[in-house]
Design a protein around this motif. Structure first.
Motif, PDB file in Angstrom:
ATOM      1  N   UNK A   4      13.558   3.143  -9.983  1.00 54.80           N
ATOM      2  CA  UNK A   4      13.132   1.860 -10.559  1.00 54.80           C
ATOM      3  C   UNK A   4      13.271   0.702  -9.571  1.00 54.80           C
ATOM      4  N   UNK A   5      13.585   1.042  -8.334  1.00 52.17           N
ATOM      5  CA  UNK A   5      13.678   0.020  -7.294  1.00 52.17           C
ATOM      6  C   UNK A   5      12.605   0.268  -6.224  1.00 52.17           C
ATOM      7  N   UNK A   6      11.576   1.032  -6.590  1.00 50.35           N
ATOM      8  CA  UNK A   6      10.505   1.351  -5.635  1.00 50.35           C
ATOM      9  C   UNK A   6       9.206   0.658  -6.060  1.00 50.35           C
ATOM     10  N   UNK A   7       8.443   0.204  -5.092  1.00 51.71           N
ATOM     11  CA  UNK A   7       7.102  -0.324  -5.340  1.00 51.71           C
ATOM     12  C   UNK A   7       6.119   0.571  -4.586  1.00 51.71           C
ATOM     13  N   UNK A   8       5.037   0.984  -5.255  1.00 50.60           N
ATOM     14  CA  UNK A   8       4.053   1.866  -4.615  1.00 50.60           C
ATOM     15  C   UNK A   8       2.985   1.049  -3.901  1.00 50.60           C
ATOM     16  N   UNK A   9       2.772   1.361  -2.633  1.00 50.30           N
ATOM     17  CA  UNK A   9       1.619   0.821  -1.899  1.00 50.30           C
ATOM     18  C   UNK A   9       0.682   1.997  -1.643  1.00 50.30           C
ATOM     19  N   UNK A  10      -0.384   2.104  -2.417  1.00 51.39           N
ATOM     20  CA  UNK A  10      -1.269   3.263  -2.248  1.00 51.39           C
ATOM     21  C   UNK A  10      -2.215   3.082  -1.077  1.00 51.39           C
ATOM     22  N   UNK A  11      -2.038   2.045  -0.309  1.00 49.65           N
ATOM     23  CA  UNK A  11      -2.818   1.719   0.886  1.00 49.65           C
ATOM     24  C   UNK A  11      -4.104   1.001   0.523  1.00 49.65           C
ATOM     25  N   UNK A  12      -4.246  -0.155   1.076  1.00 47.98           N
ATOM     26  CA  UNK A  12      -5.398  -0.965   0.734  1.00 47.98           C
ATOM     27  C   UNK A  12      -6.554  -0.718   1.677  1.00 47.98           C
ATOM     28  N   UNK A  13      -7.708  -0.419   1.107  1.00 48.73           N
ATOM     29  CA  UNK A  13      -8.936  -0.474   1.875  1.00 48.73           C
ATOM     30  C   UNK A  13      -9.588  -1.784   1.462  1.00 48.73           C
ATOM     31  N   UNK A  14     -10.082  -2.541   2.415  1.00 50.41           N
ATOM     32  CA  UNK A  14     -10.628  -3.854   2.077  1.00 50.41           C
ATOM     33  C   UNK A  14     -11.973  -3.720   1.380  1.00 50.41           C
ATOM     34  N   UNK A  48       1.519  -2.313  -5.218  1.00 50.21           N
ATOM     35  CA  UNK A  48       1.402  -3.380  -4.223  1.00 50.21           C
ATOM     36  C   UNK A  48       0.035  -3.301  -3.538  1.00 50.21           C
ATOM     37  N   UNK A  49      -0.585  -4.444  -3.348  1.00 52.69           N
ATOM     38  CA  UNK A  49      -1.833  -4.501  -2.589  1.00 52.69           C
ATOM     39  C   UNK A  49      -1.604  -5.314  -1.322  1.00 52.69           C
ATOM     40  N   UNK A  50      -1.757  -4.669  -0.182  1.00 51.51           N
ATOM     41  CA  UNK A  50      -1.548  -5.369   1.091  1.00 51.51           C
ATOM     42  C   UNK A  50      -2.904  -5.964   1.492  1.00 51.51           C
ATOM     43  N   UNK A  51      -3.268  -7.008   0.795  1.00 55.47           N
ATOM     44  CA  UNK A  51      -4.644  -7.495   0.811  1.00 55.47           C
ATOM     45  C   UNK A  51      -5.055  -8.134   2.140  1.00 55.47           C
ATOM     46  N   UNK A  52      -4.248  -9.109   2.578  1.00 48.59           N
ATOM     47  CA  UNK A  52      -4.656  -9.915   3.732  1.00 48.59           C
ATOM     48  C   UNK A  52      -4.802  -9.094   4.993  1.00 48.59           C
ATOM     49  N   UNK A  53      -3.805  -8.262   5.266  1.00 47.83           N
ATOM     50  CA  UNK A  53      -3.800  -7.504   6.509  1.00 47.83           C
ATOM     51  C   UNK A  53      -5.079  -6.686   6.619  1.00 47.83           C
ATOM     52  N   UNK A  54      -5.546  -6.172   5.495  1.00 50.46           N
ATOM     53  CA  UNK A  54      -6.718  -5.321   5.548  1.00 50.46           C
ATOM     54  C   UNK A  54      -8.028  -6.097   5.449  1.00 50.46           C
ATOM     55  N   UNK A  55      -8.044  -7.089   4.565  1.00 51.38           N
ATOM     56  CA  UNK A  55      -9.304  -7.815   4.349  1.00 51.38           C
ATOM     57  C   UNK A  55      -9.768  -8.498   5.637  1.00 51.38           C
ATOM     58  N   UNK A  56      -8.824  -8.966   6.424  1.00 58.06           N
ATOM     59  CA  UNK A  56      -9.229  -9.705   7.628  1.00 58.06           C
ATOM     60  C   UNK A  56      -9.629  -8.805   8.774  1.00 58.06           C
ATOM     61  N   UNK A  57      -9.591  -7.495   8.560  1.00 59.45           N
ATOM     62  CA  UNK A  57     -10.173  -6.585   9.549  1.00 59.45           C
ATOM     63  C   UNK A  57     -11.673  -6.473   9.320  1.00 59.45           C
TER      64      UNK A  57
END
Ligand code: B12
Ligand code: SF4
Lengths: 320, 452
Positions: free
Chosen positions: A208-218, A249-258
């Motif tokens: 219950x202390x984990x957040x899933x990042x399924x990897x963002x494709x922009x 979790x969505x790692x939006x910025x890092x991917x969108x700006x590629x």
């Protein structure tokens, strides 16, 4: 007509990031995400108990390769992570700061792990917002830095990442020792997402202390995969799979700006219009889709993208 | 409602004659229920059975066509709530609104016609011009509708609650099958009659899902067959709820009155960015038509991309044929670049080579439609597959040199590729955007003929 209401047997975990004085930390606020009992934003089945949280990226080096549109909002602070963090908090009001220790990477400066820990301390001093700490995605360097950074932030209840199927042990041990939450990443694969959570839990870490990042494709560059993997994870979780019941979790910025459409200059693509409008909207549109797929925590690069999504959430949650 | 095996059995002759290929009527009924057989196989079925089963075998969401000719769009006939369960089939039609009293309306219509882009080898464009009547003057509105078609070249959505205005416009442009969109629940039978008369699709707006279901029944009874249901007119929260409820009722309950595609409007009072984000949600969440006031490419391009991504079949990545492609006009000294057959990858790289204005060959390796890193991680883009593709391509006959350029992300493959193929490897930049500069300055093989 009888409306089809879906009742799910399970709920998404809630995760809190940050600690105030009464929790042993020095933050002025904390952020709690998750807790959903239905699919995203279907208020007629149950309102989401927590608003999705919005973070803003800061880097531990001056990103000279960033497009102008992205450098402009931070111009005076680039290269100084503490100042950058302070500027973000004051001017752009994210819910959290995400510190990227990218310069650890052999290709990006190969800086000392000790320096990374110092940066963590400096950023914690410069901002009172909850902190996300992200390594450089180079397993060996990350494993040198994780324990030092976790210790430097002891008591602050950060979210630290990322753990992967191949590299989770050092981070998990560090987060156990200093009581942080874990950002677990998997390459757009529901089975691997689950596997990472199992591996981390088997070390005695609370799932219950984990957040899933399924990897963002922009948007335009893989979001069709991310979107469906997020949906599948969320459906499985609501159906009772405890090892997928983590907030997303969505790692939006890092991917969108590629994406070329986000960063290309108007002079090169006049038919695409002004880059100062286009770039932030590309990022925000990526985020809007991830929210529909179930994202609970979004990390942005451009403050305008974050602002637009904050307003968009008001609209989705019907807050005038 | 979907019929169960038993429901169907009751409608069959119950003689167990076996002519259908099944041993008993019950067995045949079960096959029909699971859609593994068709009623035609039973030569003895009554007319009553045919009628009942025919209705039940209609798709749960009707396919509706807006427009006629080449630029018509089809919406509806969707089968799932989540794209991973199958795919979404008929992509959301994007409509841009033009108001009758807008002094800039002609310029706006011309702009709409220009909102088309090529992405990943596909043409993506705005589909419909949504014409909002404001004058209350049938003649004026009809003239506007006619002119709009000429300027935009697109089928129309006619937004008006005035029967005479709609009637007049349909006299002029009815043949092009516009979507009739009255924004009030009043006089539904009259609008339905108009739709029937001109065989045009009709939007129904009850103000709530329940009311809309009632209206759709009434419209159907009045002879309008191709209906589109208006979802929510308040906040985005309401629209999302309506779209979800309508899709679920149609698919899960086969509830006929809601078995139609939907139309949703973004909030006209919101700023353009907010409208764009709203539209992105409506596209992802089931809207058949989305009407916005957006006109700038900065807002439209992301939306068309959202649509393209959401409506991509999750089971089959869009691919190109793996082979050797000339880009520009290459000669015997031109560079040879290597990439994968994922469409997104191919078109990105091809676009950048083109932008460099240096003629080149692009060798596309079969990686089952996966990107460079994905294919590398899955061991589909490796020394063996690259060497094989190189041999099969006949590149050696076309070129005087033996140099090939690998994507920067797979620099680690260089040694093995050289060993296996006998060609000299140069490592290109990681991102395709670096290709023009690389070809002009860093590339050492060949001579790279400049065509600018
Ligand atoms: C979408 C995606 C998928 C999709 C598939 C998409 C597809 N059709 O390929 C799915 C979900 C199926 C998938 C699966 C997997 N994936 Co994947 N995936 C991605 C993701 C998010 C985007 C890939 C993409 O579409 N990129 C866009 C295209 C255009 O990029 P590209 O092909 O690399 O091309 C660029 C450059 O390489 C360059 N370029 C291309 N050609 C050339 C040629 C020359 C000469 C030059 C100079 C340049 C150049 O130009 C392009 C634009 O700049 C990436 C992460 C990311 N954000 O990048 C991970 C990623 C590629 N995947 C990864 C992995 C590990 C996998 C899996 C093995 C995981 C698993 N076990 O399930 C599987 C393998 C699938 C299989 N068995 O076939 C890893 C690879 C890790 C690594 N570095 O080794 C990544 C990087 C994610 C990560 N960080 O872990 N994936
Ligand atoms: S052909 Fe018709 S009547 Fe004969 S067994 Fe099949 S279903 Fe029954």
């Amino acid at each position: 007509m009888e409306t089809v209401i879906e009742k799910w047997p399970a709920a998404i975990n809630t995760v809190t990031i940050g600690a105030r004085e009464d929790g042993g930390g020095t933050r002025s606020s904390t952020v709690t995400i998750g807790g959903e009992t239905t699919l995203p934003f279907l208020a007629f089945e149950g309102a989401p108990p927590h608003r999705p949280a919005l973070a803003l990226d800061i880097l531990d080096y001056s990103p000279d390769d960033w497009p102008e549109t992205l450098r402009e909002p931070f111009r005076e602070a680039l290269g100084d992570p503490a100042e950058w963090a302070g500027l973000c908090q004051e001017k752009y009001r994210p819910d959290l700061i995400c510190l990227r220790l990218q310069s650890l990477h052999p290709d990006w400066g190969d800086t000392d792990p000790e320096r990374a820990a110092e940066t963590v301390r400096a950023v914690l001093a410069a901002t009172s917002l909850p902190l996300i700490i992200c390594g450089c995605d180079h397993p060996e360097k990350d494993n040198l830095a994780f324990p030092l950074c976790a210790a430097a932030a002891a008591g602050e209840n950060c979210l630290i990442g990322f753990a992967t199927e191949e590299n989770y042990k050092t981070l998990t041990a560090a987060c156990l020792a200093d009581n942080h939450a874990i950002w677990a990443q998997s390459p757009i694969d529901i089975n691997i997402a689950k596997q990472v959570n199992i591996l981390i839990s088997e070390m005695g870490f609370d799932p219950k202390r984990i957040v899933i990042d399924p990897n963002t494709g922009a948007l335009g560059y893989g979001i069709e995969y991310t979107y469906s993997i997020m949906e599948r994870i969320r459906l499985a979780a609501l159906d009772g799979d405890k090892m997928l019941a983590m907030p997303l979790l969505g790692d939006v910025g890092a991917d969108a700006w590629r994406a070329k459409e986000a960063k290309a200059a108007e002079k090169d693509f006049p038919e695409w219009g002004e880059e100062n409008l286009r770039g932030p909207l590309w990022e925000a549109a990526t985020a809007a889709l991830l929210l529909q797929a179930g994202a609970d925590l979004l990390i942005f690069r451009h403050p305008e993208a974050l602002r637009k999504i904050r307003d968009h959430l008001d609209n989705l949650l019907d807050i005038a | 409602m979907a019929l169960t095996g038993l429901d169907i059995y009751k409608l069959l002759p119950k003689t167990n004659c076996g002519d259908c290929g099944s041993p008993t009527c019950l067995a045949f009924a079960m096959k029909l229920a699971s859609k593994q057989a068709e009623l035609q196989s039973c030569p003895h079925a009554s007319e009553e059975a045919t009628a009942a089963l025919g209705a039940a075998s209609q798709p749960p969401i009707r396919l509706v066509t807006i427009g006629a000719g080449d630029n018509r769009v089809e919406i509806g006939n969707e089968t799932v709530l989540f794209r991973h369960q199958e795919t979404f089939y008929h992509q959301t039609a994007l409509a841009v609104r033009v108001r009758e009293d807008d002094p800039e309306r002609e310029a706006r219509l011309e702009k709409i016609a220009g909102l088309r882009f090529t992405r990943v080898g596909e043409e993506i464009a705005v589909d419909l011009a949504a014409l909002e009547e404001e004058s209350g003057d049938p003649e004026k509105f009809a003239a506007f509708a006619l002119r709009a078609g000429e300027l935009s070249g697109l089928p129309a959505v006619l937004i008006s609650s005035s029967l005479p205005c709609l009637g007049a416009a349909l006299e002029k442009i009815g043949k092009s099958r516009p979507l009739i969109c009255p924004r009030s629940p009043e006089k539904i039978e009259d609008f339905a009659a108009l739709a029937r008369e001109h065989s045009c699709p009709l939007a129904v707006d009850g103000g709530s899902v329940e009311k809309t279901a009632e209206l759709s029944l009434r419209a159907r009874e009045a002879g309008a067959e191709d209906l589109v249901l208006l979802a929510g007119s308040g906040s985005l929260k309401e629209k999302l709820a309506d779209l979800t409820v309508i899709r679920r009722q149609a698919l899960r309950k086969q509830f006929r009155p809601l078995g139609y595609p939907t139309i949703a409007f973004t909030n006209p009072d919101a700023d353009p960015e907010a409208q764009a984000l709203e539209a992105a949600v409506l596209i992802a969440k089931y809207a058949g038509v989305v009407v916005t006031d957006l006109i700038r490419p900065e807002y439209i391009l992301p939306l068309l991309t959202v649509r393209q991504n959401i409506y991509t079949d999750p089971q089959k990545p869009i691919q190109v044929e793996p082979k050797l492609y000339p880009v520009g006009t290459p000669d015997r000294n031109s560079p040879l670049l290597v990439t994968t057959n994922f469409s997104l990858t191919y078109f990105t790289v091809e676009g950048e080579i083109e932008a460099s204005r240096i003629g080149a060959y692009l060798l596309v390796v079969d990686t089952e439609g996966t990107s460079v890193l994905t294919a590398w991680a899955a061991d589909k883009f490796n020394a063996a597959s690259i060497s094989r593709a190189l041999n099969d391509s006949g590149a050696a006959d076309l070129l005087d040199h033996r140099n090939l350029i690998l994507p920067g992300y797979v620099a680690v493959l260089s040694g093995k590729v050289e060993e296996e193929s006998g060609w000299t490897v140069e490592v290109g930049p990681r991102e395709a955007s670096g290709i023009p500069k690389f070809l002009k300055t860093a590339y050492r093989g060949g001579t790279g003929k400049d065509q600018s």
